[in-house]
Design a protein around this motif. Structure first.
Motif, mmCIF file in Angstrom:
data_model
loop_
_atom_site.group_PDB
_atom_site.id
_atom_site.type_symbol
_atom_site.label_atom_id
_atom_site.label_comp_id
_atom_site.label_asym_id
_atom_site.label_seq_id
_atom_site.Cartn_x
_atom_site.Cartn_y
_atom_site.Cartn_z
ATOM 1 N N VAL A 1 -39.567 -108.473 -121.293
ATOM 2 C CA VAL A 1 -39.855 -107.033 -121.415
ATOM 3 C C VAL A 1 -39.774 -106.376 -120.040
ATOM 4 O O VAL A 1 -39.180 -105.297 -119.877
ATOM 5 N N LEU A 2 -40.356 -107.027 -119.044
ATOM 6 C CA LEU A 2 -40.319 -106.495 -117.682
ATOM 7 C C LEU A 2 -38.891 -106.491 -117.139
ATOM 8 O O LEU A 2 -38.509 -105.603 -116.371
ATOM 9 N N PHE A 3 -38.106 -107.466 -117.555
ATOM 10 C CA PHE A 3 -36.690 -107.547 -117.218
ATOM 11 C C PHE A 3 -35.959 -106.285 -117.693
ATOM 12 O O PHE A 3 -35.176 -105.676 -116.949
ATOM 13 N N LEU A 4 -36.244 -105.859 -118.910
ATOM 14 C CA LEU A 4 -35.616 -104.656 -119.461
ATOM 15 C C LEU A 4 -36.095 -103.399 -118.736
ATOM 16 O O LEU A 4 -35.302 -102.483 -118.466
ATOM 17 N N ILE A 5 -37.386 -103.369 -118.409
ATOM 18 C CA ILE A 5 -37.943 -102.218 -117.690
ATOM 19 C C ILE A 5 -37.285 -102.072 -116.322
ATOM 20 O O ILE A 5 -36.919 -100.969 -115.896
ATOM 21 N N MET A 6 -37.123 -103.189 -115.618
ATOM 22 C CA MET A 6 -36.481 -103.150 -114.309
ATOM 23 C C MET A 6 -35.016 -102.736 -114.429
ATOM 24 O O MET A 6 -34.475 -102.057 -113.538
ATOM 25 N N GLY A 7 -34.382 -103.118 -115.525
ATOM 26 C CA GLY A 7 -33.006 -102.692 -115.748
ATOM 27 C C GLY A 7 -32.900 -101.182 -115.884
ATOM 28 O O GLY A 7 -31.996 -100.546 -115.309
ATOM 29 N N LEU A 8 -33.827 -100.584 -116.636
ATOM 30 C CA LEU A 8 -33.854 -99.129 -116.778
ATOM 31 C C LEU A 8 -34.123 -98.454 -115.435
ATOM 32 O O LEU A 8 -33.487 -97.446 -115.092
ATOM 33 N N ALA A 9 -35.064 -99.014 -114.681
ATOM 34 C CA ALA A 9 -35.382 -98.443 -113.369
ATOM 35 C C ALA A 9 -34.198 -98.570 -112.415
ATOM 36 O O ALA A 9 -33.932 -97.663 -111.614
ATOM 37 N N ALA A 10 -33.483 -99.682 -112.492
ATOM 38 C CA ALA A 10 -32.304 -99.880 -111.638
ATOM 39 C C ALA A 10 -31.220 -98.850 -111.968
ATOM 40 O O ALA A 10 -30.528 -98.350 -111.073
ATOM 41 N N TRP A 11 -31.057 -98.534 -113.261
ATOM 42 C CA TRP A 11 -30.095 -97.510 -113.663
ATOM 43 C C TRP A 11 -30.449 -96.173 -113.018
ATOM 44 O O TRP A 11 -29.570 -95.452 -112.518
ATOM 45 N N GLU A 12 -31.744 -95.833 -113.024
ATOM 46 C CA GLU A 12 -32.173 -94.587 -112.400
ATOM 47 C C GLU A 12 -32.036 -94.643 -110.880
ATOM 48 O O GLU A 12 -31.758 -93.621 -110.235
ATOM 49 N N TRP A 13 -32.217 -95.823 -110.309
ATOM 50 C CA TRP A 13 -32.083 -95.991 -108.857
ATOM 51 C C TRP A 13 -30.670 -95.631 -108.400
ATOM 52 O O TRP A 13 -30.474 -95.151 -107.276
ATOM 53 N N THR A 14 -29.670 -95.874 -109.269
ATOM 54 C CA THR A 14 -28.291 -95.573 -108.887
ATOM 55 C C THR A 14 -28.095 -94.090 -108.597
ATOM 56 O O THR A 14 -27.184 -93.717 -107.848
ATOM 57 N N PHE B 1 -43.113 -107.386 -97.832
ATOM 58 C CA PHE B 1 -44.179 -106.837 -96.993
ATOM 59 C C PHE B 1 -43.603 -106.282 -95.691
ATOM 60 O O PHE B 1 -43.966 -105.175 -95.250
ATOM 61 N N ILE B 2 -42.704 -107.017 -95.062
ATOM 62 C CA ILE B 2 -42.072 -106.558 -93.820
ATOM 63 C C ILE B 2 -41.306 -105.266 -94.085
ATOM 64 O O ILE B 2 -41.345 -104.322 -93.288
ATOM 65 N N TRP B 3 -40.599 -105.232 -95.241
ATOM 66 C CA TRP B 3 -39.867 -104.009 -95.568
ATOM 67 C C TRP B 3 -40.797 -102.817 -95.664
ATOM 68 O O TRP B 3 -40.511 -101.735 -95.145
ATOM 69 N N TRP B 4 -41.958 -102.978 -96.337
ATOM 70 C CA TRP B 4 -42.859 -101.836 -96.513
ATOM 71 C C TRP B 4 -43.455 -101.375 -95.184
ATOM 72 O O TRP B 4 -43.768 -100.184 -95.020
ATOM 73 N N LYS C 1 -29.436 -98.618 -99.267
ATOM 74 C CA LYS C 1 -30.307 -98.238 -100.382
ATOM 75 C C LYS C 1 -30.079 -99.138 -101.598
ATOM 76 O O LYS C 1 -31.018 -99.440 -102.335
ATOM 77 N N ALA C 2 -28.829 -99.569 -101.785
ATOM 78 C CA ALA C 2 -28.539 -100.486 -102.891
ATOM 79 C C ALA C 2 -29.223 -101.829 -102.660
ATOM 80 O O ALA C 2 -29.836 -102.401 -103.576
ATOM 81 N N MET C 3 -29.154 -102.341 -101.439
ATOM 82 C CA MET C 3 -29.808 -103.614 -101.108
ATOM 83 C C MET C 3 -31.322 -103.480 -101.218
ATOM 84 O O MET C 3 -32.005 -104.391 -101.702
ATOM 85 N N LEU C 4 -31.837 -102.347 -100.769
ATOM 86 C CA LEU C 4 -33.275 -102.109 -100.846
ATOM 87 C C LEU C 4 -33.745 -102.147 -102.292
ATOM 88 O O LEU C 4 -34.778 -102.757 -102.608
ATOM 89 N N GLY C 5 -33.008 -101.500 -103.192
ATOM 90 C CA GLY C 5 -33.385 -101.516 -104.599
ATOM 91 C C GLY C 5 -33.429 -102.929 -105.152
ATOM 92 O O GLY C 5 -34.362 -103.288 -105.881
ATOM 93 N N CYS C 6 -32.446 -103.738 -104.802
ATOM 94 C CA CYS C 6 -32.426 -105.137 -105.264
ATOM 95 C C CYS C 6 -33.689 -105.865 -104.824
ATOM 96 O O CYS C 6 -34.325 -106.571 -105.617
ATOM 97 N N LEU C 7 -34.062 -105.691 -103.559
ATOM 98 C CA LEU C 7 -35.257 -106.365 -103.039
ATOM 99 C C LEU C 7 -36.515 -105.901 -103.767
ATOM 100 O O LEU C 7 -37.355 -106.721 -104.173
ATOM 101 N N LEU D 1 -46.002 -99.261 -108.289
ATOM 102 C CA LEU D 1 -46.166 -100.673 -108.614
ATOM 103 C C LEU D 1 -45.145 -101.542 -107.878
ATOM 104 O O LEU D 1 -45.413 -102.711 -107.605
ATOM 105 N N LEU D 2 -43.992 -100.985 -107.551
ATOM 106 C CA LEU D 2 -42.991 -101.741 -106.804
ATOM 107 C C LEU D 2 -43.554 -102.204 -105.464
ATOM 108 O O LEU D 2 -43.206 -103.279 -104.969
ATOM 109 N N ALA D 3 -44.420 -101.393 -104.868
ATOM 110 C CA ALA D 3 -45.055 -101.775 -103.612
ATOM 111 C C ALA D 3 -46.341 -102.556 -103.853
ATOM 112 O O ALA D 3 -46.633 -103.528 -103.158
ATOM 113 N N ALA D 4 -47.104 -102.127 -104.852
ATOM 114 C CA ALA D 4 -48.440 -102.699 -105.057
ATOM 115 C C ALA D 4 -48.409 -104.150 -105.517
ATOM 116 O O ALA D 4 -49.197 -104.975 -105.040
#
Length: 273
Positions: A31-44, A87-90, A114-120, A257-260
Motif C-alpha cells: 500500500v505504501l509502495f502505491l502511495i509513494m508511486g503517486l507522490a513520485a508522479w506529483e514530484w515530476t 539525515f545528512i541531506w536534511w 531534484k530527480a535524485m533527491l526525490g528518489c532518496l 513524513l518524508l523527513a520525519a
C-alpha cells in the motif's frame, strides 16, 4: 475549502489508522509502495519533467528502487546507511530553504539533482516506515505514533499560527508559516509524546531521550513541509496535485513524513528503543 478538508480528513484518518493496524507488513509495504508511486508522479511536476514518457519513466524508476529495497529491508547496515544519508541531506536542506533562489532555474543540473533527491526521499521514507511497522515490539503502533506525531505537530502549528502568528518563519518560501506556529507544533507534540509514552510502556529513564527525539523529528517535519513549498514556488504551483479534495495532492499530505520517518527511526536507535 475548509469543508472539503474536514470531510476528507474524516474519511482518510480512520482509513490510515485501520490500514496501519490491520495489514500485515507485506500488505502495508505494498500500500505504501502505491502511495509513494503517486507522490513520485506529483514530484515530476516539481522537478520539473513535462514529457509524459519521462514522467512515467521516473515513477517506474522510483518503484523499482522501492522493490529492490524490499530485498534488503532486514539488513541493518543497509537500512541505517540510507537513514544516515537522508539525515545528512536534511541538514543540507536546512541551509537551502533560506536561499530559495538556488536551483530555481529548470536547467539540466537542477532537474537531475531534484530527480535524485526525490528518489532518496521516497526510498528512505518507505524503508523506514516498513521497517518500523515490522518491529516485533508492536511495530504498527510505533508506525502509527510517528504518523500521529506529524498530524499533531501540523495541527498545533496551524492553530498557534492562526491565533498568535506574527513572525514569519520563511516568508520567501511559505508566507503563511510563522515561528509561533513552530512553537505551537513543539508544544502540542511535547504533550502528545509524553502522553503516548505511557501507552508505549516506556521506562521513566527513557522518557527524556524519547521526548527529545520527538521534538527533533517535529522540527525536521517542518523542514519537509518547507522543502516542498520551496519546490512548488519554483514552479509557481499552489499544490502538488488535486487528488485529495481540500488537501491538494498525495505529496502535500506526506511531505512532512518524508523527513520525519527516517529521523524517527534513527532517533529510536539512538535512545535504544
Amino acid at each position: 475549502m475548509l469543508k472539503y478538508r474536514l470531510l476528507s480528513a474524516l474519511v482518510l484518518v480512520p482509513l490510515v489508522i485501520y490500514l496501519i493496524l490491520t495489514l500485515s507488513n507485506a500488505q502495508f509495504a505494498f500500500v505504501l509502495f502505491l502511495i509513494m508511486g503517486l507522490a513520485a508522479w506529483e514530484w515530476t511536476r516539481l522537478i520539473p519533467i513535462s514529457s509524459l514518457v519521462q514522467r512515467i519513466g521516473y515513477v517506474v524508476l522510483v518503484l523499482a528502487l522501492l522493490a529492490s529495497c524490499w530485498q534488503f529491508a532486514r539488513i541493518d547496515a543497509f537500512v541505517w546507511s540510507i537513514h544516515w544519508l537522508t539525515f545528512i541531506w536534511w541538514l543540507v536542506a536546512l541551509m537551502w530553504i533560506p536561499q530559495p533562489q538556488m536551483l530555481a532555474l529548470a536547467n539540466g543540473f537542477s532537474v537531475t539533482l531534484k530527480a535524485m533527491l526525490g528518489c532518496l526521499l521516497f526510498v528512505s521514507a518507505w524503508l523506514s516506515l516498513v521497517v518500523l511497522h515490522a518491529r516485533p515490539d508492536h511495530g504498527p503502533y510505533w508506525m502509527l505514533f510517528v504518523v500521529v506525531l506529524v498530524w499533531v505537530a501540523d495541527s498545533g502549528a496551524y492553530f498557534a499560527g492562526k491565533q498568535w502568528g506574527k513572525n514569519k518563519l520563511a516568508p520567501h518560501v511559505s508566507p503563511g508559516k510563522t515561528w509561533e506556529g513552530v512553537y505551537g507544533a513543539l508544544a502540542a507534540s511535547l504533550f502528545f509524546a509524553w502522553g503516548a509514552s505511557n501507552f508505549l510502556h516506556l521506562k521513566t529513564s527513557m522518557l527524556p531521550g524519547f521526548v527529545l527525539v520527538c521534538m527533533i523529528v517535529v522540527l525536521f517535519s517542518i523542514a519537509g513541509d518547507l522543502l516542498e513549498s520551496l519546490l512548488k514556488r519554483h514552479q509557481s504551483l499552489k499544490d502538488s496535485g488535486n487528488l485529495i479534495p481540500g488537501h491538494g495532492g498525495m505529496l502535500d499530505r506526506i511531505d512532512s513524513l518524508l523527513a520525519a520517518a527516517p529521523l524517527f527511526s534513527l532517533g529510536l536507535h539512538w535512545v535504544n528503543l
